[in-house]
Write an enzyme that holds these catalytic residues in place. Sequence first.
Site, PDB file in Angstrom:
ATOM      1  N   LYS A 129       5.598  34.280  27.341  1.00 29.54           N
ATOM      2  CA  LYS A 129       5.851  32.912  26.856  1.00 29.54           C
ATOM      3  C   LYS A 129       6.470  32.065  27.962  1.00 29.54           C
ATOM      4  O   LYS A 129       7.624  32.231  28.326  1.00 29.54           O
ATOM      5  CB  LYS A 129       6.787  32.897  25.644  1.00 29.54           C
ATOM      6  CG  LYS A 129       6.705  31.519  24.978  1.00 29.54           C
ATOM      7  CD  LYS A 129       7.912  31.144  24.178  1.00 29.54           C
ATOM      8  CE  LYS A 129       9.045  30.579  24.966  1.00 29.54           C
ATOM      9  NZ  LYS A 129       8.780  29.264  25.617  1.00 29.54           N
TER      10      LYS A 129
ATOM     11  N   GLU B 178      17.753  38.208  33.120  1.00 27.82           N
ATOM     12  CA  GLU B 178      18.066  37.498  34.370  1.00 27.82           C
ATOM     13  C   GLU B 178      18.594  36.137  33.950  1.00 27.82           C
ATOM     14  O   GLU B 178      17.823  35.292  33.496  1.00 27.82           O
ATOM     15  CB  GLU B 178      16.792  37.312  35.209  1.00 27.82           C
ATOM     16  CG  GLU B 178      16.119  38.594  35.626  1.00 27.82           C
ATOM     17  CD  GLU B 178      16.763  39.240  36.842  1.00 27.82           C
ATOM     18  OE1 GLU B 178      17.734  38.668  37.382  1.00 27.82           O
ATOM     19  OE2 GLU B 178      16.309  40.315  37.228  1.00 27.82           O
TER      20      GLU B 178
ATOM     21  N   GLU C   9      27.463  26.234  35.281  1.00 26.72           N
ATOM     22  CA  GLU C   9      26.210  26.077  36.020  1.00 26.72           C
ATOM     23  C   GLU C   9      25.654  24.678  35.756  1.00 26.72           C
ATOM     24  O   GLU C   9      25.416  24.314  34.605  1.00 26.72           O
ATOM     25  CB  GLU C   9      25.215  27.134  35.549  1.00 26.72           C
ATOM     26  CG  GLU C   9      23.949  27.137  36.353  1.00 26.72           C
ATOM     27  CD  GLU C   9      22.968  28.187  35.869  1.00 26.72           C
ATOM     28  OE1 GLU C   9      22.845  28.376  34.655  1.00 26.72           O
ATOM     29  OE2 GLU C   9      22.306  28.803  36.719  1.00 26.72           O
TER      30      GLU C   9
HETATM   31  P1  NAD Z   1      16.575  28.602  28.333  1.00 25.69           P
HETATM   32  O1  NAD Z   1      17.342  29.842  28.096  1.00 25.69           O
HETATM   33  O2  NAD Z   1      16.842  27.445  27.473  1.00 25.69           O
HETATM   34  O3  NAD Z   1      15.012  28.878  28.235  1.00 25.69           O
HETATM   35  C1  NAD Z   1      14.387  29.932  28.926  1.00 25.69           C
HETATM   36  C2  NAD Z   1      13.193  30.362  28.134  1.00 25.69           C
HETATM   37  O4  NAD Z   1      13.650  30.928  26.915  1.00 25.69           O
HETATM   38  C3  NAD Z   1      12.229  29.245  27.746  1.00 25.69           C
HETATM   39  O5  NAD Z   1      10.914  29.769  27.773  1.00 25.69           O
HETATM   40  C4  NAD Z   1      12.644  28.924  26.322  1.00 25.69           C
HETATM   41  O6  NAD Z   1      11.614  28.368  25.539  1.00 25.69           O
HETATM   42  C5  NAD Z   1      13.023  30.292  25.807  1.00 25.69           C
HETATM   43  N1  NAD Z   1      13.971  30.296  24.708  1.00 25.69           N
HETATM   44  C6  NAD Z   1      14.840  29.325  24.323  1.00 25.69           C
HETATM   45  N2  NAD Z   1      15.554  29.736  23.262  1.00 25.69           N
HETATM   46  C7  NAD Z   1      15.143  30.996  22.969  1.00 25.69           C
HETATM   47  C8  NAD Z   1      15.532  31.960  21.989  1.00 25.69           C
HETATM   48  N3  NAD Z   1      16.480  31.707  21.108  1.00 25.69           N
HETATM   49  N4  NAD Z   1      14.921  33.164  22.005  1.00 25.69           N
HETATM   50  C9  NAD Z   1      13.970  33.452  22.919  1.00 25.69           C
HETATM   51  N5  NAD Z   1      13.539  32.571  23.851  1.00 25.69           N
HETATM   52  C10 NAD Z   1      14.133  31.353  23.882  1.00 25.69           C
HETATM   53  O7  NAD Z   1      16.815  28.305  29.858  1.00 25.69           O
HETATM   54  P2  NAD Z   1      16.098  27.208  30.725  1.00 25.69           P
HETATM   55  O8  NAD Z   1      16.823  25.943  30.479  1.00 25.69           O
HETATM   56  O9  NAD Z   1      14.638  27.215  30.492  1.00 25.69           O
HETATM   57  O10 NAD Z   1      16.328  27.781  32.194  1.00 25.69           O
HETATM   58  C11 NAD Z   1      17.472  27.527  32.888  1.00 25.69           C
HETATM   59  C12 NAD Z   1      18.358  28.752  32.912  1.00 25.69           C
HETATM   60  O11 NAD Z   1      17.652  29.900  33.368  1.00 25.69           O
HETATM   61  C13 NAD Z   1      19.506  28.578  33.856  1.00 25.69           C
HETATM   62  O12 NAD Z   1      20.690  29.004  33.247  1.00 25.69           O
HETATM   63  C14 NAD Z   1      19.144  29.513  35.017  1.00 25.69           C
HETATM   64  O13 NAD Z   1      20.212  29.991  35.740  1.00 25.69           O
HETATM   65  C15 NAD Z   1      18.394  30.584  34.349  1.00 25.69           C
HETATM   66  N6  NAD Z   1      17.490  31.237  35.301  1.00 25.69           N
HETATM   67  C16 NAD Z   1      17.809  32.495  35.723  1.00 25.69           C
HETATM   68  C17 NAD Z   1      17.002  33.150  36.659  1.00 25.69           C
HETATM   69  C18 NAD Z   1      17.343  34.527  37.134  1.00 25.69           C
HETATM   70  O14 NAD Z   1      16.487  35.194  37.693  1.00 25.69           O
HETATM   71  N7  NAD Z   1      18.534  35.012  36.932  1.00 25.69           N
HETATM   72  C19 NAD Z   1      15.852  32.531  37.130  1.00 25.69           C
HETATM   73  C20 NAD Z   1      15.552  31.251  36.676  1.00 25.69           C
HETATM   74  C21 NAD Z   1      16.387  30.621  35.745  1.00 25.69           C
END
Ligand code: NAD
Length: 493
Positions: A198, A272, A403
């Site tokens: 997804k 991650e 962050e």
């Molecule tokens: P997010 O957690 O809001 O979304 C990430 C993904 O999860 C999206 O596909 C979203 O649709 C999905 N999602 C949202 N709610 C969910 C739920 N309840 N259950 C399952 N899936 C759900 O984060 P974001 O805003 O898309 O990304 C930014 C964050 O990701 C930042 O905190 C960043 O540090 C982190 N990030 C970490 C890494 C790593 O490798 N550690 C890499 C990239 C981004």
Amino acid sequence: MTDQTPVPAASTLETLDLGYAPAPEATDHVRIRDHYGLLIGGKWVDPASGKGFKTVNPATEVVLAEVAEAGEEDVDLAVKAARAAYDKLWSKTSGTQRAKYLFRVARVLQERAREFAVLETIDGGKPIKESRDVDLPLAAAHFFYYAGWADKLDYAFPGRSPRPLGVAAQVIPWNFPLLMAAWKLAPALAAGNTVVLKPAETTPLTALLLGQVLEQAELPPGVVNILTGAGATGAALVAHPDVDKVAFTGSTEVGKAIQRTLAGSGTRLTLELGGKAANIVFDDAPIDQAIEGIVNGIYFNQGHVCCAGSRLLVQESIAEPLIAKLKRRMATLRVGDPLDKNTDVGAINSRQQLERIEELVASGEAEGAELYQSPCDLPARGFWFRPTVFTGVAQSHRIAQEEIFGPVLSVLTFRTPAEAVEKANNTPYGLSAGVWTDKGSRILDLASRLRAGVVWANTFNRFDPTSPFGGYKESGFGREGGLHGLAPYLDLS
Ligand code: NAD
């Protein structure tokens, strides 16, 4: 030999325009459809609900396409398709055959790199020079690398008789959409699992194009299924009872929610999550290189980088000249059209993310830190934020703790290595760190004391498929990349 080039008269120099001419990347080779369905069992289908959502170009706010929103019914169909493909075919496919598919995908990604890079930039806002020179080569490299392991699992884990887990559910974020898909898919498939992927709701287009590439590579139907949608789709997918392994990259908040959902279920999980990396500069560091490393650490990909060097820890004795140099360098950053090949800082990925950055920057000012922003013009439409640095930051400030995930750097100072380590580790996160110094012994000493999954020395934001990446504490657990990234997709008991 003396330089014979005529020197322009002072008056000529004053009237010369030393700015960059526009250098727009061509987009006519990219076809964006009006409507995209879900890839389930090798077919592109509409969601059961008939619902969709729009994906926009964050640099122009123009709607690019309508994308299907998968609901619980679609999640169930996709997991069933992945299970059937696993049972009937993929678990019986030899490692050599799996490698062939992965090599094919890697090669097609290279062949169609320009198309993918432009699409990534249009859908996500990142500068074309980054999608072209970083995201695409690394995505292909991950497929090449894991293709190499697919028929050598017994050598990779000697005496452990590695076996695939079954169906993997993979949820990825919007900051490196194609690259995160590659990080997830390549090891899962090499290990012999089938997948339901997804992508994030603001950047679905390159994952959908990757779906077409998987078809081009003749990957058997159902081995990879792609469901677009927002958080509810992701939540339904990770909670599906027939999923054997969940891999999630995203925010710490959602990661914790997934951990709660899966507690006691026996489903394997890797997370991650976010970060708040310290980039530590000592007084013996090569200052000009360090400035480039600081800029790359925080302004690369608009700071939408989980391992961004968002806290600069600089030794007090060089803080003043270093910050003056940094500000001069920031003023040269070109902010604007992500499709322009000269652009250094592109668009913020979404209005929602822009509002989050603005809110945290306002908190920094309110708490008393001193703000400097590069003096650039911003386009009238789209989501933009100037490269920003805060000095006079206290450890208790929100901008030093939370962050921001944007082009905002918080500067703190230290006097001794011990103080640097203490400040660097004073965060709930533990994903990455950087150390800039002339002394190898100091690098080794700090690397062993910093609670960060990755420590870069005299460089920052370097990636390689052979090198494991992942966090401590609230940055998650499990590793991606290298052999460490293969193990979470295998039963090694
Ligand atoms: P997010 O957690 O809001 O979304 C990430 C993904 O999860 C999206 O596909 C979203 O649709 C999905 N999602 C949202 N709610 C969910 C739920 N309840 N259950 C399952 N899936 C759900 O984060 P974001 O805003 O898309 O990304 C930014 C964050 O990701 C930042 O905190 C960043 O540090 C982190 N990030 C970490 C890494 C790593 O490798 N550690 C890499 C990239 C981004």
